[in-house]
Design an enzyme around this catalytic site. Structure first.
Site, PDB file in Angstrom:
ATOM      1  N   GLY A  46     -29.498 -49.119  17.191  1.00  0.00           N
ATOM      2  CA  GLY A  46     -29.412 -47.644  16.825  1.00  0.00           C
ATOM      3  C   GLY A  46     -30.668 -46.812  17.395  1.00  0.00           C
ATOM      4  N   GLY A  85     -17.951 -45.030  18.817  1.00  0.00           N
ATOM      5  CA  GLY A  85     -18.443 -44.375  17.797  1.00  0.00           C
ATOM      6  C   GLY A  85     -20.057 -44.107  17.886  1.00  0.00           C
ATOM      7  N   LYS A 129     -30.445 -38.261  18.064  1.00  0.00           N
ATOM      8  CA  LYS A 129     -30.231 -39.529  18.755  1.00  0.00           C
ATOM      9  C   LYS A 129     -31.191 -40.692  18.861  1.00  0.00           C
ATOM     10  CE  LYS A 129     -28.552 -40.657  23.473  1.00  0.00           C
ATOM     11  NZ  LYS A 129     -28.018 -40.076  24.625  1.00  0.00           N
ATOM     12  N   GLY A 154     -23.116 -44.640  17.716  1.00  0.00           N
ATOM     13  CA  GLY A 154     -23.851 -45.905  17.287  1.00  0.00           C
ATOM     14  C   GLY A 154     -25.486 -45.500  17.039  1.00  0.00           C
ATOM     15  N   ARG A 155     -25.888 -44.623  17.853  1.00  0.00           N
ATOM     16  CA  ARG A 155     -27.396 -44.085  17.602  1.00  0.00           C
ATOM     17  C   ARG A 155     -27.583 -42.754  17.354  1.00  0.00           C
ATOM     18  NH1 ARG A 155     -30.363 -45.086  23.254  1.00  0.00           N
ATOM     19  NH2 ARG A 155     -28.735 -44.668  24.522  1.00  0.00           N
ATOM     20  N   ASP A 213     -15.890 -41.329  26.463  1.00  0.00           N
ATOM     21  CA  ASP A 213     -16.528 -41.234  25.264  1.00  0.00           C
ATOM     22  C   ASP A 213     -17.820 -40.241  25.651  1.00  0.00           C
ATOM     23  OD1 ASP A 213     -17.493 -43.561  26.461  1.00  0.00           O
ATOM     24  OD2 ASP A 213     -18.718 -43.510  24.973  1.00  0.00           O
ATOM     25  N   ASN A 214     -17.947 -40.179  26.998  1.00  0.00           N
ATOM     26  CA  ASN A 214     -19.260 -38.865  27.386  1.00  0.00           C
ATOM     27  C   ASN A 214     -18.826 -37.721  27.847  1.00  0.00           C
ATOM     28  OD1 ASN A 214     -20.948 -41.149  26.628  1.00  0.00           O
ATOM     29  ND2 ASN A 214     -21.387 -41.934  28.592  1.00  0.00           N
TER      30      ASN A 214
END
Ligand code: AMP
Ligand code: MG
Length: 488
Positions: free
Chosen positions: A118, A87, A105, A89-90, A244-245
């Site tokens: 974060g 998810g 970000k 996260g930051r 996820d990227n």
């Protein structure tokens, strides 16, 4: 359009955590124009409140109301291993602005921060900023960067660093990991909502296909196959091609330990943490294909709405097989153009492969070699070609140049035309690690001028810009080897 799925299982309203005394580190007027932010004569937002908004310290500016920012859930495979829920996260999505999503970000902890703080540090934010804008100017699909805002707030990494917030823009930040998330939870309703949203906003042509979800897969896969071929053609290594990227729009996303090749090493690993070389330069195409396989398996339940499991799987498997074909075609097209071939010759690919092997063996600088190749006169003698001196095995490179000269003579264009065409595809300037590093070190001392300068140079990577000759050169021997890893 912003991620419009709502509900605690999909995303969480997340207010950014303010940073003390924010200041501009970098700002992209070109990104600002993309989203219609009025600028002053210093090329910064005319309304100074933007500084606080892009720092995460304020949620409204001009006519924009970003008062429901969100962080979303996604999952993914990291280094080939299922990692479960990850998810944002930051990263916090502020909302829509002129058809783009605006994301911060490093703006503080979210529901998905797990053990993380974060935050992002100045160093990594500058790298993301410069590379996003550089990739855009190279004509490679990417998320854009609007700004980097800094603060003296300390952030602990391997050593103590300071915080920064990078503002990014993209038509959508949906990742393959978003699909994997709902698929792994066997939440077909959410999976369908996500696919429908992506189709409606970004792939409307799929609606008229007999199998819209299969067509969606084909389109996403095609875009990512093209993307990775474009990376190879400029010598870009992403560094962390976890699922996820990977963008569902085929954009370069999540700039971390990336690097442009200096010396051509086919198996170059840019990420210091990637011990096995999973994401080495030559593996990127295969890994992107693997990521598309992750997407394909996530989509099986959607095809099962109309078909049995076996048929659903076989349709997606067949579609997945298109990836290497599209990648291969695009790669060949791009590298032919790099060599200056407008026509297609049967021996082109063996000729190219011989060159790449020789470049690898002699560790020849990738970017400057192709740029200088464009200046080679087809009537010249091989012994007079200065580039041959870059190679250890002169005999074999002379043979290569001999064949190359014959090949370019077979093209029906003048040397000048060929040079011009080659200079439009072989950049003179890329964001070499040592250049980014100098800009970072100066910024850490409070001088942001080198970021500005680099941004200007990299905005026109195909132009000669003779006053910046130094920036086109390979790193000077003995210059500090820059190690970049996942920790940022
Ligand atoms: P990355 O390798 O940067 O793509 O990050 C992988 C996952 O870790 C994502 O879910 C990120 O949001 C999360 N992450 C990375 N750095 C941090 C951090 N400093 N704080 C919280 N989450 C982070
Ligand atoms: Mg990431």
């Amino acid at each position: 359009m912003a991620f419009t799925l709502t509900g605690g299982d999909v995303c969480q309203v997340t207010i950014p955590t303010p940073i003390p005394n924010p200041y501009w580190v970098a700002f992209s007027p070109s990104s600002a124009r993309l989203v219609d932010i009025p600028l002053n004569t210093s090329n910064l937002p005319a309304d100074p409140a933007w500084l606080n908004v892009l720092a995460g310290n304020q949620l409204t500016v001009e006519q924009h109301d970003f008062s429901s920012p969100i962080a979303s859930a996604y999952s993914g495979h990291q280094f080939g291993v299922w990692a479960g829920q990850l998810g944002d996260g930051r990263a916090i999505l502020l909302g829509d602005i002129s058809g783009q999503e605006l994301q911060l970000k490093g703006a503080g902890k979210t529901h998905y921060s797990r053990m993380g703080d974060g935050r992002a540090v100045l160093r990594s934010s500058i790298r993301e900023f410069l590379c996003s804008e550089a990739m855009h100017s190279l004509g490679i699909p990417t998320t854009r960067a609007l700004s980097v805002v800094g603060s003296k707030m300390p952030v602990l990494r391997e050593s103590l660093e300071t915080a920064a917030v990078c503002a990014r823009l993209a038509p959508s930040f949906i990742r393959i990991g978003h699909f994997e998330h709902f698929s792994s939870l066997q939440n077909v309703a959410r999976l369908k909502e996500l696919a429908d949203l992506l189709i409606a906003d970004h792939y409307p042509q799929c609606l008229s296909a007999e199998e819209p979800y299969l067509e969606l897969f084909r389109n996403v896969s095609r875009r990512n196959a093209t993307l990775v071929a474009q990376w190879q053609a400029v010598g870009f290594c992403h560094g962390v091609l976890n699922s996820d990227n990977i963008s569902a729009l085929g954009l370069t996303i999540d700039y971390g330990p990336f690097g442009f090749l200096d010396q051509f090493q086919i198996d170059h690993i840019c990420n210091h943490s990637d011990h096995g070389g999973r994401y080495a330069y030559h593996r990127q195409p295969q890994i992107m294909h693997w990521n598309m396989a992750c997407l394909a398996s996530s989509l099986v339940p959607l095809l099962e709405l109309k078909h049995d499991e076996k048929d659903a799987q076989s349709m997606l498997r067949n579609a997945l097989e298109e990836f290497p074909l599209i990648y291969g075609e695009t790669w060949q097209k791009l590298f032919r153009a790099k060599l200056g071939f407008q026509t297609t010759g049967n021996e082109d690919i063996p000729l190219l492969e011989r060159l790449l092997q020789a470049m690898h063996d002699s560790k020849v600088d990738f970017t400057s070699f192709f740029r200088r190749l464009s200046a080679v006169n087809s009537q010249t003698q091989v012994k007079d070609i200065a580039l041959r001196n870059e190679f250890i095995d002169r005999e074999s490179i002379d043979q290569w140049f001999n064949d190359y000269l014959m090949r370019i003579k077979s093209e029906n264009i003048s040397d000048t035309e060929r040079t011009n065409l080659m200079n439009q595809v072989n950049p003179k300037f890329v964001l070499r690690n040592h250049l980014a590093q100098t800009a970072i070190e100066m910024a850490e001392r409070g001088d942001f001028s080198e970021i500005q300068r680099l941004m200007g140079i990299l905005a026109a990577p195909f132009d000669e810009q003779p006053e910046y000759e130094e920036y086109a050169k390979p790193p000077p021997p003995g210059s500090n080897h820059v190690e970049v890893s996942c920790s940022s």
